[in-house]
Design an enzyme around this catalytic site. Structure first.
Site, short mmCIF file in Angstrom:
data_model
loop_
_atom_site.label_atom_id
_atom_site.label_comp_id
_atom_site.label_asym_id
_atom_site.label_seq_id
_atom_site.Cartn_x
_atom_site.Cartn_y
_atom_site.Cartn_z
N ALA A 28 0.82 -1.14 0.13
CA ALA A 28 -0.22 -0.04 0.06
C ALA A 28 0.89 1.17 0.03
O ALA A 28 2.08 1.23 0.34
CB ALA A 28 -0.92 0.07 1.15
N GLU A 54 4.65 -4.97 7.25
CA GLU A 54 3.86 -4.00 7.77
C GLU A 54 4.34 -3.73 9.38
O GLU A 54 4.16 -2.67 9.84
CB GLU A 54 2.41 -4.21 7.94
CG GLU A 54 1.74 -4.27 6.31
CD GLU A 54 1.80 -5.39 5.94
OE1 GLU A 54 2.51 -6.39 6.16
OE2 GLU A 54 1.16 -5.53 4.59
N GLY A 107 1.00 -4.75 1.17
CA GLY A 107 -0.43 -4.87 0.21
C GLY A 107 -0.10 -5.76 -1.32
O GLY A 107 -1.04 -6.35 -1.97
N GLU A 138 -0.35 -9.34 -0.65
CA GLU A 138 -1.79 -9.50 -0.50
C GLU A 138 -2.51 -9.48 -1.66
O GLU A 138 -3.33 -10.31 -1.98
CB GLU A 138 -2.25 -8.47 0.53
CG GLU A 138 -1.75 -8.65 2.00
CD GLU A 138 -2.18 -7.44 2.93
OE1 GLU A 138 -1.92 -6.11 2.34
OE2 GLU A 138 -2.60 -7.89 4.06
#
Ligand code: CAA
Length: 258
Positions: A66, A132, A109, A112
């Protein structure tokens, strides 16, 4: 002219190829990128001429997560009210198969997103991780759940708690990645495999995907019943008649996806 700023799309026969294209930020998944990605995947899902999709990034990064700079000023109440990151799950609602072809970093992300796809092929220099924890947060788009389902508790705990990266070879032996290819052959091979899948009868392909996914949600007896019912249902397709006739006649089947 492309309608997209952060992704590139092309088609090759019945295969759609979506390339994350934000090189300056290692394909960090900012909100507009995810909006474009969801739009493109949905359009291909609805396109009768497409049977499978390949999602890829660059040689250096599939996606480095992200967008940390975009997230840095967010706060709890806004995240809660906006249901931050829920829109990413659009990828998991796509009904045709999506292959993630991962070269370089698939972090946070990015990892993911790859796990939201149906299968992951990796280049031999790919790196996977859920870092993270180093930012004072945790994975928010499946990293604690899909990673654990893919590789088991021991390796998932290690990855999520230390933020360490996993090599392509480790990811393959752990079960995260279906196959590893030399980096420069990854995309072509992924497209070739997607072409194979897209050449099969689309209803059977979509049902196969739905059933494998269902195995993560259903008790075994219900999953087996669901499988048997869809197996029965496929005998209503023209493609089942064609596939079996072609076998008996020793020729290649001509599927019409109906
Ligand atoms: N968000 C925003 N920008 C990012 C980014 C990210 N996740 N990852 C890399 N970038 C940017 C860098 O800031 C840098 O930009 P500038 O040139 O403007 O400084 C550019 O991309 C190149 O990156 P580096 O200079 O850091 O490249 P490197 O080769 O030295 O390192 C890396 C590569 C190890 C991947 C490193 O960039 C890195 O650690 N990135 C962050 C990885 C990460 O923590 N991801 C998790 C994000 S949180 C998350 O994803 C939450 C969730 O679960 C949904």
């Amino acid at each position: 002219f492309s309608q997209y700023q952060y992704i590139k799309t092309e088609t090759r026969g019945r295969v759609a190829i979506v390339t994350l294209n934000r090189p300056k930020a290692l394909n960090a998944l900012c909100t507009p990128l995810m909006t474009e990605l969801n739009t493109a995947l949905k359009a291909f899902d609805q396109d009768a001429n497409i049977g499978a999709m390949v999602l890829t990034g660059s040689e250096k990064a599939f996606a480095a997560g992200a967008d940390i700079k975009e997230m840095s000023t967010l706060n709890f109440v806004d995240n809660f009210k906006n249901n931050f990151i829920e829109d990413w799950t659009g990828v998991t609602k796509i009904r045709k198969p999506i292959i993630a072809a991962v070269n370089g970093f698939a972090l946070g992300g990015g990892c993911e997103l790859a796990m939201m796809c149906d299968l992951i092929y990796a280049g031999d220099r790919a790196k996977f991780g859920q870092p993270e924890i180093k930012l004072g947060i945790i994975p928010g788009a499946g990293g604690t759940q899909r990673f654990t389902q893919a590789v088991g508790k021991a390796k998932a705990m290690h990855m999520v708690l230390t933020g360490d990266m996993m090599t392509a070879a480790e990811a393959e032996s752990a079960g995260l990645v279906a196959k590893v290819y030399p980096a420069d052959q990854l995309l072509e091979t992924a497209i070739k495999n997607a072409e194979t899948i897209a050449g099969y009868s689309l209803p059977s392909v979509m049902m196969a995907k739905e059933l494998v996914d269902a195995s993560f949600e259903m008790p075994l007896a219900q999953g087996l019943l669901f499988e048997r019912r869809l197996f029965h249902a496929l005998f209503a397709t023209k493609d089942q008649k064609e596939g079996m006739a072609a076998f008996a006649e020793k020729r290649a089947p001509k599927f019409t996806h109906e």
